[in-house]
Design a protein around this motif. Structure first.
Motif, PDB file in Angstrom:
ATOM      1  N   ARG A  72      15.154   3.986 -11.298  1.00 40.40           N
ATOM      2  CA  ARG A  72      14.487   5.284 -11.221  1.00 40.40           C
ATOM      3  C   ARG A  72      15.496   6.380 -10.872  1.00 40.40           C
ATOM      4  NH1 ARG A  72       9.194   6.496 -10.293  1.00 40.40           N
ATOM      5  NH2 ARG A  72       8.880   4.677 -11.635  1.00 40.40           N
ATOM      6  N   ILE A 128       5.666  -2.286  -7.857  1.00 40.28           N
ATOM      7  CA  ILE A 128       7.010  -1.895  -7.428  1.00 40.28           C
ATOM      8  C   ILE A 128       7.653  -0.987  -8.463  1.00 40.28           C
ATOM      9  CG2 ILE A 128       9.347  -2.747  -6.985  1.00 40.28           C
ATOM     10  CD1 ILE A 128       8.024  -5.268  -5.769  1.00 40.28           C
ATOM     11  N   LEU A 129       7.517  -1.322  -9.750  1.00 41.63           N
ATOM     12  CA  LEU A 129       8.101  -0.500 -10.808  1.00 41.63           C
ATOM     13  C   LEU A 129       7.457   0.879 -10.861  1.00 41.63           C
ATOM     14  CD1 LEU A 129       8.438  -3.113 -13.697  1.00 41.63           C
ATOM     15  CD2 LEU A 129      10.250  -2.215 -12.229  1.00 41.63           C
ATOM     16  N   HIS A 168       7.401  -1.294   0.614  1.00 43.48           N
ATOM     17  CA  HIS A 168       7.432  -2.633   0.022  1.00 43.48           C
ATOM     18  C   HIS A 168       8.112  -3.648   0.949  1.00 43.48           C
ATOM     19  CE1 HIS A 168       5.901  -1.019  -3.702  1.00 43.48           C
ATOM     20  NE2 HIS A 168       6.963  -0.260  -3.892  1.00 43.48           N
ATOM     21  N   PRO A 201       8.625   2.689  -6.817  1.00 44.66           N
ATOM     22  CA  PRO A 201       9.763   2.060  -6.124  1.00 44.66           C
ATOM     23  C   PRO A 201      10.092   2.706  -4.797  1.00 44.66           C
ATOM     24  CG  PRO A 201      10.529   3.425  -7.953  1.00 44.66           C
ATOM     25  CD  PRO A 201       9.038   3.350  -8.071  1.00 44.66           C
ATOM     26  N   GLU A 202       9.630   3.948  -4.590  1.00 41.27           N
ATOM     27  CA  GLU A 202       9.983   4.666  -3.367  1.00 41.27           C
ATOM     28  C   GLU A 202       9.215   4.173  -2.147  1.00 41.27           C
ATOM     29  OE1 GLU A 202       6.285   6.438  -4.939  1.00 41.27           O
ATOM     30  OE2 GLU A 202       8.188   5.808  -5.834  1.00 41.27           O
ATOM     31  N   ALA A 237      14.617  -1.535  -8.886  1.00 40.86           N
ATOM     32  CA  ALA A 237      13.629  -0.561  -9.356  1.00 40.86           C
ATOM     33  C   ALA A 237      13.975   0.843  -8.867  1.00 40.86           C
ATOM     34  CB  ALA A 237      12.230  -0.959  -8.881  1.00 40.86           C
ATOM     35  N   ARG A 238      14.430   0.960  -7.612  1.00 43.05           N
ATOM     36  CA  ARG A 238      14.813   2.267  -7.072  1.00 43.05           C
ATOM     37  C   ARG A 238      16.035   2.830  -7.797  1.00 43.05           C
ATOM     38  NH1 ARG A 238      14.247   1.444  -0.481  1.00 43.05           N
ATOM     39  NH2 ARG A 238      11.957   1.351  -0.437  1.00 43.05           N
ATOM     40  N   TYR A 261      14.740  -6.945  -6.095  1.00 42.36           N
ATOM     41  CA  TYR A 261      13.892  -6.374  -7.152  1.00 42.36           C
ATOM     42  C   TYR A 261      13.515  -4.931  -6.820  1.00 42.36           C
ATOM     43  CZ  TYR A 261      10.338  -6.272 -10.815  1.00 42.36           C
ATOM     44  OH  TYR A 261       9.600  -5.963 -11.945  1.00 42.36           O
ATOM     45  N   VAL A 262      13.148  -4.682  -5.557  1.00 41.26           N
ATOM     46  CA  VAL A 262      12.808  -3.324  -5.129  1.00 41.26           C
ATOM     47  C   VAL A 262      14.028  -2.410  -5.275  1.00 41.26           C
ATOM     48  CG1 VAL A 262      12.169  -1.890  -3.148  1.00 41.26           C
ATOM     49  CG2 VAL A 262      10.966  -4.045  -3.576  1.00 41.26           C
TER      50      VAL A 262
END
Length: 282
Positions: free
Chosen positions: A235, A188-189, A196, A192-193, A231-232, A227-228
């Protein structure tokens, strides 16, 4: 014949900050600043680990700078015999691992280092590299030297084997679900795009969606969706601060349904709109 370190040092106009070897392998840290650099063809292939600096390094693709950017935490493979061009926007901090071409005997290794591969995720290589650097800057003892040799041997074995996330997911029993969660977090990290979805993540972990949610929350303190999203948005902060991409382009690149959806989520996360945050840090 000049080796890779001599070629890179001549191009950058400086020697490596740290350099160590194991056999014919060379591990070197380079710290450089803003500019464009034409790197001549190297004698041996190089595994490059981006360990620090500003998140905006690109390479020359035939007739333009790459759309993809390398950021700290990324790895890149530069094959032997290929000249490359690089653009650094800010400080660059990388480690190069020069791999003797004669040691690429296995077909998989030869193919892996036979072509350019830019800015991909390899969490284990990153972790090993950073640990080696920490030891090289610490007071030197007999024990630390032996430890560095062990870490270099592990890094050498890993680079020859290559990152294999598909193999890593094939865990034989449920007792190791925490390890699967760790691999999913890294995925995911790194990307992130991507979609998921809960179903897809649960399938990767070999768990039902409801069980996966419980295990993931216990491991991370947050839900998979949260979490997703984090991460997005992390970023997004990197792209806002280190690129000239428009807000709409960043929203689209990171998989948000719309610019307005991105703006709402970012404001809730950072306390500012994307444009306000970019103005503040720039």
């Amino acid at each position: 014949m000049r080796g890779n370190e001599a070629i890179i040092a001549e191009t950058l106009g400086r020697a490596p900050d740290r350099s160590v070897g194991i056999g014919a392998w060379r591990f070197a840290r380079w710290r450089q600043f803003i500019g464009s650099y034409d790197l001549p063809a190297l004698v041996d292939p190089v595994f490059v680990v981006h360990v620090g600096g500003k998140p905006d390094t690109r390479f020359w693709e035939v007739d333009r700078w790459s759309e993809a950017r390398s950021i700290p935490g990324c790895a890149t493979i530069v094959p032997a015999g290929v000249a490359t061009g690089w653009r650094i926007d800010g400080e660059l901090d990388v480690v190069t691992v020069s791999i003797p071409v004669e040691q690429l005997q296995r077909q998989q290794a030869a193919e892996q280092f036979g072509a350019m591969r830019f800015a991909f995720a390899d969490p284990l290589a990153i972790a090993l590299t950073r640990q080696i650097l920490a030891e090289l800057y610490a007071p030197q003892t007999v024990e630390s030297a032996a430890y560095v040799d062990t870490l270099l041997t592990a890094l050498r074995a890993h680079t020859l084997r290559g990152a294999s996330p598909e193999t890593g997911m094939a865990i034989p029993n449920a007792d190791t679900s925490s390890y699967r969660i760790h691999l999913i977090m890294n995925e995911i990290l790194a990307h992130p795009e991507r979609g998921h979805t809960l179903e897809a993540l649960a399938q990767q972990a070999g768990l039902t969606p409801s069980h996966f949610c419980r295990v993931f929350r216990k491991s991370t303190g947050t839900t998979p969706h949260q979490y997703v999203m984090k991460a997005r948005l992390d970023r997004a902060q990197e792209l806002l601060g280190g690129s000239d991409m428009s807000i709409a382009a960043i929203a689209d690149r990171l998989g948000f349904a719309s610019q307005s959806h991105f703006t709402r989520a970012f404001r809730q996360y950072a306390g500012q709109t994307p444009s306000g945050w970019r103005h503040t840090i720039q």
